[in-house]
Design an enzyme around this catalytic site. Structure first.
Site, short mmCIF file in Angstrom:
data_model
loop_
_atom_site.label_atom_id
_atom_site.label_comp_id
_atom_site.label_asym_id
_atom_site.label_seq_id
_atom_site.Cartn_x
_atom_site.Cartn_y
_atom_site.Cartn_z
N GLY A 135 80.49 -18.32 49.19
CA GLY A 135 79.08 -18.35 48.75
C GLY A 135 78.39 -17.08 49.24
O GLY A 135 78.40 -16.05 48.56
N ASP A 244 69.56 -6.45 42.80
CA ASP A 244 68.34 -5.63 42.95
C ASP A 244 67.38 -5.93 41.80
O ASP A 244 66.16 -5.98 41.98
CB ASP A 244 68.67 -4.13 42.96
N ARG A 247 66.65 -10.36 41.96
CA ARG A 247 65.99 -11.07 43.08
C ARG A 247 64.47 -11.09 42.89
O ARG A 247 63.84 -12.12 43.17
CB ARG A 247 66.46 -10.49 44.43
N ARG A 272 39.49 -36.56 43.56
CA ARG A 272 39.75 -37.63 44.52
C ARG A 272 38.57 -37.82 45.47
O ARG A 272 38.08 -36.85 46.06
CB ARG A 272 41.02 -37.26 45.31
N PHE A 343 47.85 -34.30 47.96
CA PHE A 343 47.82 -35.44 47.05
C PHE A 343 48.00 -36.77 47.81
O PHE A 343 47.84 -37.83 47.22
CB PHE A 343 48.94 -35.33 46.00
N GLY A 345 49.55 -40.07 49.32
CA GLY A 345 50.59 -41.00 48.79
C GLY A 345 50.91 -40.70 47.34
O GLY A 345 52.08 -40.78 46.92
N GLU A 368 70.75 -16.95 44.46
CA GLU A 368 70.76 -15.47 44.42
C GLU A 368 70.71 -14.89 45.84
O GLU A 368 70.10 -13.85 46.09
CB GLU A 368 69.67 -14.91 43.51
N GLY A 369 71.39 -15.60 46.74
CA GLY A 369 71.45 -15.19 48.13
C GLY A 369 70.46 -15.99 48.94
O GLY A 369 69.25 -15.97 48.66
N1 COS Z 1 73.56 -1.58 45.45
C1 COS Z 1 74.69 -0.81 45.40
N2 COS Z 1 75.75 -1.01 46.21
C2 COS Z 1 75.66 -2.00 47.12
C3 COS Z 1 74.52 -2.82 47.23
C4 COS Z 1 73.44 -2.57 46.35
N3 COS Z 1 72.31 -3.30 46.39
N4 COS Z 1 74.72 -3.70 48.22
C5 COS Z 1 75.94 -3.44 48.73
N5 COS Z 1 76.51 -2.42 48.05
C6 COS Z 1 77.83 -1.81 48.29
C7 COS Z 1 77.94 -1.34 49.74
O1 COS Z 1 77.38 -0.05 49.89
C8 COS Z 1 79.45 -1.34 49.93
O2 COS Z 1 80.00 -0.17 49.35
P1 COS Z 1 81.02 0.80 50.19
O3 COS Z 1 82.17 -0.08 50.52
O4 COS Z 1 81.33 1.89 49.23
O5 COS Z 1 80.24 1.24 51.39
C9 COS Z 1 79.90 -2.52 49.09
O6 COS Z 1 78.85 -2.78 48.14
C10 COS Z 1 80.14 -3.78 49.91
O7 COS Z 1 78.92 -4.09 50.55
P2 COS Z 1 78.85 -4.67 52.03
O8 COS Z 1 79.76 -3.89 52.91
O9 COS Z 1 77.41 -4.74 52.43
O10 COS Z 1 79.50 -6.12 51.79
P3 COS Z 1 79.44 -7.44 52.64
O11 COS Z 1 80.71 -8.16 52.49
O12 COS Z 1 78.96 -7.14 54.05
O13 COS Z 1 78.36 -8.33 51.84
C11 COS Z 1 76.24 -9.22 51.29
C12 COS Z 1 77.10 -8.00 51.64
C13 COS Z 1 76.28 -10.29 52.36
C14 COS Z 1 74.84 -8.65 51.20
C15 COS Z 1 76.70 -9.81 49.92
O14 COS Z 1 77.95 -10.43 50.04
C16 COS Z 1 75.70 -10.78 49.34
O15 COS Z 1 74.69 -10.39 48.76
N6 COS Z 1 75.97 -12.11 49.51
C17 COS Z 1 75.18 -13.12 48.89
C18 COS Z 1 75.76 -13.42 47.56
C19 COS Z 1 74.79 -14.09 46.68
O16 COS Z 1 73.63 -13.66 46.55
N7 COS Z 1 75.24 -15.16 46.04
C20 COS Z 1 74.44 -15.88 45.14
C21 COS Z 1 75.19 -16.00 43.86
S1 COS Z 1 74.19 -15.97 42.45
S2 COS Z 1 73.29 -17.69 42.46
#
Ligand code: COS
Length: 385
Positions: A135, A244, A247, A272, A343, A345, A368-369
């Protein structure tokens, strides 16, 4: 002088868009919101009305049949629909989430294959990143894809997929090189008719009950080679870049549902009566309303700023996208909870919409995180400088 002030108000076209979406939402979507929730049924009326009015995917570029609306406009549509029904806001919401990976990284041919059917409203597109055991730690996914002649063959399963079973297209992230971690993930577009694709049972959820959430499965699911999004190994970055853009739209959902709860609360406390007077005359109640409105307005401004930054591609957009989602969703939870309190009860029953709004608001802190992940993203951006 005047133009300085104009900088801090929405453009006229955005204000007109808000008025149009609000009118449509109140007339065509609000009347069905309670029974969509009660029966956990798909909001067909909302999908029809949003599609007929062209509000189902305003972000799609004109060359693929869309409106080419900017990110602030996209947030306004989602906000206004969420004000009356969060489930229904997932019509434009999920179309944006599912299509952004293709728009960001897909080939021109792939865009032409997929986008026109979404722009016309005939098809929708979901986003499939999470898995049961992956996740927040999205890189840990197990779904795999291998090239076999002219096809990619996918095996595995994705979880918590919004709009699964309704969508025709699915943006799917899968491991193509297990040795390379984040750089071994690729993104694909799967069609619901592709062999080996299956949709699982619907989750039974706390809120957004009108939006189906299911697992999806790939068993030697075979798709043409040109359905890869961008180059092999770029999928994870595409997934992150997508967030980006999307969110802030979750922030917009949060602002919308909070505004809906605030509007309902203002109307209720005026009506009320207790202790021989209107409840709205108690200062304790007035202070609650003032705090709610102040927080919603701060969240709204943050969402629009984040959306504008993403639209321009500002360097700090990742921070703002996470901050707007996180702040607005925390505010939505607070404000909808306070609305139920105001509101009394009655707020705890299904006779009024605020209990549904409180349940629906909760998801905005999770999907979305989670907001814990947003804080990680913000802290990393701050420390990176
Ligand atoms: N834009 C461009 N590149 C990005 C980025 C962004 N916003 N965010 C991360 N990256 C890149 C990093 O720069 C890295 O690249 P390099 O290896 O070349 O340096 C690569 O992606 C991996 O990123 P990172 O090392 O930060 O990975 P992590 O495993 O530490 O994970 C998080 C980062 C935790 C932020 C990510 O896994 C995440 O967002 N998790 C939540 C997932 C989510 O939102 N799920 C919901 C599903 S949809 S309902």
């Amino acid at each position: 002088m005047n133009s300085d002030f104009d900088l801090f108000q929405l453009a006229e076209e955005h204000q007109e868009l808000r008025a149009a979406v609000r009118a449509l939402s109140e007339k065509e979507i609000a009347p069905h919101a309670a029974d969509v929730d009660e029966e956990a049924r798909y909001p067909v009326e909302a999908r029809k009305a949003l599609t007929a009015a062209g509000f189902h995917a305003v972000h799609l570029p004109e060359e693929y049949g869309g409106d080419g609306a900017d990110a602030v406009a996209g947030c306004i549509v989602i906000e206004e629909v969420s004000r009356v029904c969060v489930s229904s806001s997932l019509v434009p919401g999920i179309n944006k989430l599912g299509s952004m990976p293709v728009l960001i990284s897909g080939s021109e041919d792939l865009k032409k294959q997929v986008m026109p059917s979404i722009a016309s409203g005939e098809a929708m597109i979901s986003y499939a990143l999470s898995e049961r055991e992956s996740g927040s730690d999205a890189v840990a996914m197990k779904t795999k894809a291998r090239l076999d002649g002219d096809n990619w063959v996918l095996n595995g399963g994705k979880a918590w997929i919004t709009n699964a079973g309704v969508s025709t297209w699915y943006t799917v992230f899968a491991v193509t090189d297990p040795e390379k971690g984040a750089n071994g993930v690729s993104a694909f577009v799967v069609h619901s008719d592709d062999p080996g694709f299956e949709v699982g049972a619907k989750e039974r959820k706390l809120g957004i009950k009108g939006s189906p959430t299911c697992e999806i499965y790939f068993t030697d699911c075979t798709i043409p080679a040109d359905r890869i999004i961008g180059q092999p190994g770029t999928g994870f970055k595409t997934a992150m870049k997508t967030f980006d853009h999307t969110r802030p739209t979750i922030g917009a959902q949060a602002v919308g549902v909070a505004q809906g709860a605030l509007d309902a609360s203002v109307a209720y406390v005026k009506e009320r009566r207790q202790f021989g007077k209107s409840v709205s005359e108690f200062q304790g109640v007035q202070f609650m309303l003032a705090d709610m409105a102040m927080k919603v307005e701060a969240a709204r401004n943050m969402v629009y700023v984040a959306a504008a930054k993403v639209e321009r591609g500002d360097k700090d957009m990742t921070f703002y996208a996470s901050a707007a989602k996180c702040y607005a969703s925390d505010i939505a939870m607070e404000v909808t909870t306070d609305a139920v309190q105001l509101f009394g009860g009655a707020g705890y029953t299904k006779d009024f919409p605020v209990e549904r709004m409180m349940r629906d608001a909760k998801i905005t802190q999770i999907y979305e995180g989670t907001n814990q992940i947003q804080r990680m993203v913000m802290a990393r951006a701050l420390l990176k400088g």
